[in-house]
Design an enzyme around this catalytic site. Structure first.
Site, PDB file in Angstrom:
ATOM      1  N   ASN A  48      -7.498  -2.424  -5.227  1.00  0.00           N
ATOM      2  CA  ASN A  48      -7.735  -3.861  -5.207  1.00  0.00           C
ATOM      3  C   ASN A  48      -7.638  -4.415  -6.625  1.00  0.00           C
ATOM      4  OD1 ASN A  48      -8.342  -3.632  -2.424  1.00  0.00           O
ATOM      5  ND2 ASN A  48     -10.399  -2.953  -2.960  1.00  0.00           N
TER       6      ASN A  48
ATOM      7  N   ILE B 266      -8.703  10.789   8.625  1.00  0.00           N
ATOM      8  CA  ILE B 266      -9.989  11.419   8.290  1.00  0.00           C
ATOM      9  C   ILE B 266     -11.039  10.899   9.271  1.00  0.00           C
ATOM     10  CG2 ILE B 266     -11.761  11.710   6.480  1.00  0.00           C
ATOM     11  CD1 ILE B 266      -9.178  12.991   5.716  1.00  0.00           C
TER      12      ILE B 266
ATOM     13  N   ARG C 204      -8.598  -6.964  -8.408  1.00  0.00           N
ATOM     14  CA  ARG C 204      -9.497  -8.110  -8.616  1.00  0.00           C
ATOM     15  C   ARG C 204     -10.893  -7.619  -8.994  1.00  0.00           C
ATOM     16  NH1 ARG C 204      -9.527  -7.320  -2.868  1.00  0.00           N
ATOM     17  NH2 ARG C 204     -11.581  -6.566  -2.253  1.00  0.00           N
TER      18      ARG C 204
ATOM     19  N   GLU D 115      -6.212   2.938  -1.380  1.00  0.00           N
ATOM     20  CA  GLU D 115      -5.566   1.709  -1.856  1.00  0.00           C
ATOM     21  C   GLU D 115      -6.265   1.182  -3.102  1.00  0.00           C
ATOM     22  OE1 GLU D 115      -7.102  -1.718   1.090  1.00  0.00           O
ATOM     23  OE2 GLU D 115      -6.301  -0.009   2.171  1.00  0.00           O
TER      24      GLU D 115
ATOM     25  N   LYS E 149       0.822  -1.219   0.000  1.00  0.00           N
ATOM     26  CA  LYS E 149       0.000   0.000   0.000  1.00  0.00           C
ATOM     27  C   LYS E 149       0.856   1.269   0.000  1.00  0.00           C
ATOM     28  CE  LYS E 149      -3.258  -2.961   0.306  1.00  0.00           C
ATOM     29  NZ  LYS E 149      -4.034  -3.336  -0.871  1.00  0.00           N
TER      30      LYS E 149
ATOM     31  N   GLU F 186      -0.531   8.444   7.402  1.00  0.00           N
ATOM     32  CA  GLU F 186      -1.455   9.295   6.647  1.00  0.00           C
ATOM     33  C   GLU F 186      -2.197  10.189   7.609  1.00  0.00           C
ATOM     34  OE1 GLU F 186      -3.056   6.704   2.798  1.00  0.00           O
ATOM     35  OE2 GLU F 186      -4.359   6.954   4.532  1.00  0.00           O
ATOM     36  N   LYS F 187      -2.639  11.335   7.131  1.00  0.00           N
ATOM     37  CA  LYS F 187      -3.579  12.170   7.892  1.00  0.00           C
ATOM     38  C   LYS F 187      -4.819  11.323   8.155  1.00  0.00           C
ATOM     39  CE  LYS F 187      -5.201  16.071   9.509  1.00  0.00           C
ATOM     40  NZ  LYS F 187      -4.489  16.750  10.620  1.00  0.00           N
TER      41      LYS F 187
ATOM     42  N   GLY G 297      -8.076  -3.473   3.856  1.00  0.00           N
ATOM     43  CA  GLY G 297      -9.320  -3.991   4.408  1.00  0.00           C
ATOM     44  C   GLY G 297      -9.419  -3.800   5.912  1.00  0.00           C
TER      45      GLY G 297
HETATM   46  C1  MV4 Z   1      -8.455   5.513   6.790  1.00  0.00           C
HETATM   47  C2  MV4 Z   1      -9.440   6.075   7.620  1.00  0.00           C
HETATM   48  C3  MV4 Z   1      -9.269   7.394   7.982  1.00  0.00           C
HETATM   49  N1  MV4 Z   1      -8.199   8.093   7.560  1.00  0.00           N
HETATM   50  N2  MV4 Z   1      -7.406   6.235   6.402  1.00  0.00           N
HETATM   51  C4  MV4 Z   1     -10.219   1.078   6.779  1.00  0.00           C
HETATM   52  C5  MV4 Z   1     -10.139   0.056   5.714  1.00  0.00           C
HETATM   53  C6  MV4 Z   1      -8.942   0.403   4.926  1.00  0.00           C
HETATM   54  N3  MV4 Z   1      -9.117   0.031   3.571  1.00  0.00           N
HETATM   55  C7  MV4 Z   1      -8.772   1.857   5.115  1.00  0.00           C
HETATM   56  N4  MV4 Z   1      -9.563   2.216   6.255  1.00  0.00           N
HETATM   57  C8  MV4 Z   1      -9.582   3.480   6.730  1.00  0.00           C
HETATM   58  N5  MV4 Z   1      -8.539   4.248   6.357  1.00  0.00           N
HETATM   59  C9  MV4 Z   1      -7.288   7.492   6.778  1.00  0.00           C
HETATM   60  N6  MV4 Z   1      -6.225   8.205   6.375  1.00  0.00           N
HETATM   61  C10 MV4 Z   1     -10.530   5.302   7.982  1.00  0.00           C
HETATM   62  C11 MV4 Z   1     -10.603   3.993   7.556  1.00  0.00           C
HETATM   63  C12 MV4 Z   1     -11.793   3.278   7.960  1.00  0.00           C
HETATM   64  C13 MV4 Z   1     -12.723   2.861   7.014  1.00  0.00           C
HETATM   65  C14 MV4 Z   1     -12.538   3.068   5.646  1.00  0.00           C
HETATM   66  C15 MV4 Z   1     -13.458   2.641   4.725  1.00  0.00           C
HETATM   67  C16 MV4 Z   1     -14.606   1.997   5.157  1.00  0.00           C
HETATM   68  C17 MV4 Z   1     -14.820   1.764   6.468  1.00  0.00           C
HETATM   69  C18 MV4 Z   1     -13.882   2.191   7.431  1.00  0.00           C
HETATM   70  C19 MV4 Z   1     -14.105   1.953   8.777  1.00  0.00           C
HETATM   71  C20 MV4 Z   1     -13.181   2.368   9.690  1.00  0.00           C
HETATM   72  C21 MV4 Z   1     -12.014   3.016   9.283  1.00  0.00           C
END
Ligand code: MV4
Length: 455
Positions: A290, A203, A292, A288, A116, A200-201, A164
């Protein structure tokens, strides 16, 4: 021309690939574990081979067994579906050196997207918006601290080999950094045999929006628009829709264009999904990719009219996208997918057992993807996805109305399912307004609790 495809998967996605093969006049080979003797993919494929015991590691993930099955049956290509070997770069490489056509990106591109930190750097260099963060992996605590100060708290530490939702740590202030950094590295190394982490920052209340892309083997990549995937629980998506209620035509075109350039530059081919977070200002940031076909691909098929699995096979056969896609991609109407999982409603744990009655919905605007049937036994070894209901309408309101009808006109007995949860989502006011983020399900559960304690 590909004459025969081995499907290295089970369940609804194996049936989905068989359907695409039948439409293309391609013969199919199913592989199955000892727990899947009564599975529908075994029945519907032209040939079927048992490749091992129930546990995935000894059957669907057993690379020598899968490759041998392709060689024994003279299958020229392997479709991996999703999960199992779909994003295993080592497996794709074994296919490449064995002269088997792996239906997916090249192994080196799968490897790039699997890291990633490297993927982020590669797409950022080509103009895809990313969050403020480290340029690659951070090696030491001192470096992590320096990066966190530069980015500004809160930050998130992610495992480079993760994805994930696995191996992430939120860091709210400088005091938490030391422990979080070492925990994240320790977890990453234990889970993925690679301790690399990046920053990463963070969110706070993101929406999860992803773009579907197709790339051919001649350097062309096309974006097919986005899916809204914010409705999830514990990093498992429950419901997806296309288009997103928060993405307009201008944003779709802008992100689509930068993705086409960036992914063409990395040599991306076949189907892929690029994940973004949307912040509270409505801005999208890459997180990120995927490499597939995904569970939720049917909502994109519904609004574009493109058969994505057929496209995957034709791409693997060397056809250019010009021959596969219409000249202009148009998004028409709205589609919603509900994942019907066999699971315990209290613990959300997979609920194995006999499906004593299974009457799926049908009717105008409703598509069902499933490998379940009355009398089938849900094995305890695999994921709990029992069916996908996809409702399509002229607009979002019509799609919701039709999904409500589909949920009401279905019967599943013998196992608990997520159908009641989906019915609650369909009647929720914030859902109807498109007002939700990744915390929606938690909030819905709280609303339910509050309602039952007040009464
Ligand atoms: C984040 C985030 C907040 N800020 N990255 C969770 C799954 C993974 N693919 C990335 N994820 C997250 N990355 C930053 N910089 C919050 C999540 C996250 C989330 C993202 C997508 C769908 C559901 C989520 C549930 C919790 C946290």
């Amino acid at each position: 021309m590909i004459q025969k495809i081995l499907i290295a998967n089970r369940g609804e996605i194996a049936l989905r690939v068989i359907a695409a093969c039948k439409d293309l006049g391609i013969r199919t080979v199913a592989i199955y574990s000892q727990a899947d003797r009564e599975a529908l993919h075994v029945r519907y494929a032209d040939e079927a081979l048992c490749i091992g015991p129930p546990r995935s590691a000894e059957s669907y993930l057993n690379v020598p067994a899968v490759i041998s099955a392709a060689e024994i049956t003279d299958a020229e290509a392997i479709h991996p579906g999703y999960g199992f070997l779909a994003e295993d770069a080592a497996f794709a490489e074994v296919c490449e050196v064995s002269g088997v056509n792996f239906i997916g990106p090249r192994s080196d591109v799968i490897r790039l997207m699997g890291d990633k930190a490297r993927a982020r750097k590669a797409v950022a260099a080509a103009g895809v918006p990313v969050l403020p963060g480290s340029e690659g992996p951070v090696e030491t605590e001192a470096e992590a601290r320096k990066e966190a100060e530069r980015i500004g708290y809160p930050v998130i530490i992610k495992a480079a080999a993760g994805g994930g939702g696995r191996g992430m740590r939120i860091v709210r202030n400088a005091r938490e950094l030391e422990q979080s950094f070492h925990q994240a590295r320790h977890e990453a190394s234990a889970s993925f045999q690679c301790a690399d982490v990046y920053l990463e920052k963070y969110i706070q209340r993101p929406r999860h929006i992803e773009f579907q892309v197709l790339g051919d083997q001649h350097g062309r990549v096309v974006s097919l628009g986005e899916r809204e995937c914010s409705i999830q629980r514990r990093h498992q998506k429950l419901l997806e829709e296309a288009p997103s209620p928060r993405v307009d035509a201008a944003m779709r075109a802008e992100i689509g264009k930068v993705l086409e350039t960036a992914l063409s530059r990395v040599g991306y081919s076949n189907a892929g999904t690029v994940e973004f977070l949307m912040d509270e200002d409505g801005k999208l940031y890459f997180i990120e990719m995927n490499a597939r076909i995904q569970v939720e691909h049917p909502v994109t098929e519904s609004v574009t009219g493109i058969d994505l699995v057929k496209a995957q096979i034709r791409i693997a056969d060397g056809e250019p996208l010009d021959a596969i896609l219409p000249e202009k991609i148009e998004i028409q109407g709205h589609a919603i997918e509900c994942r019907i999982n066999a699971e315990n409603p209290e613990t959300f744990a997979p609920s194995a057992g006999k499906v004593t009655k299974f009457l799926p919905p049908s009717g105008i605007g409703v598509r069902v993807e499933t490998a379940a049937y009355s009398g089938w036994f849900v094995p305890p070894y695999y994921d709990s996805l029992l069916a996908k209901f996809i409702a399509t309408g002229r607009d979002r309101t019509e799609a919701i109305t039709r999904m409500k009808r589909a949920l009401e006109m279905s019967v599943v007995e013998g196992v608990h399912t997520t159908i009641p949860l989906h019915s609650r989502i369909m009647s929720d006011e914030d859902f109807a307004l498109g007002n939700f983020d990744t915390r929606f399900i938690e909030q819905l559960q709280q609303k339910k609790k509050a309602a039952s304690t007040v009464g």
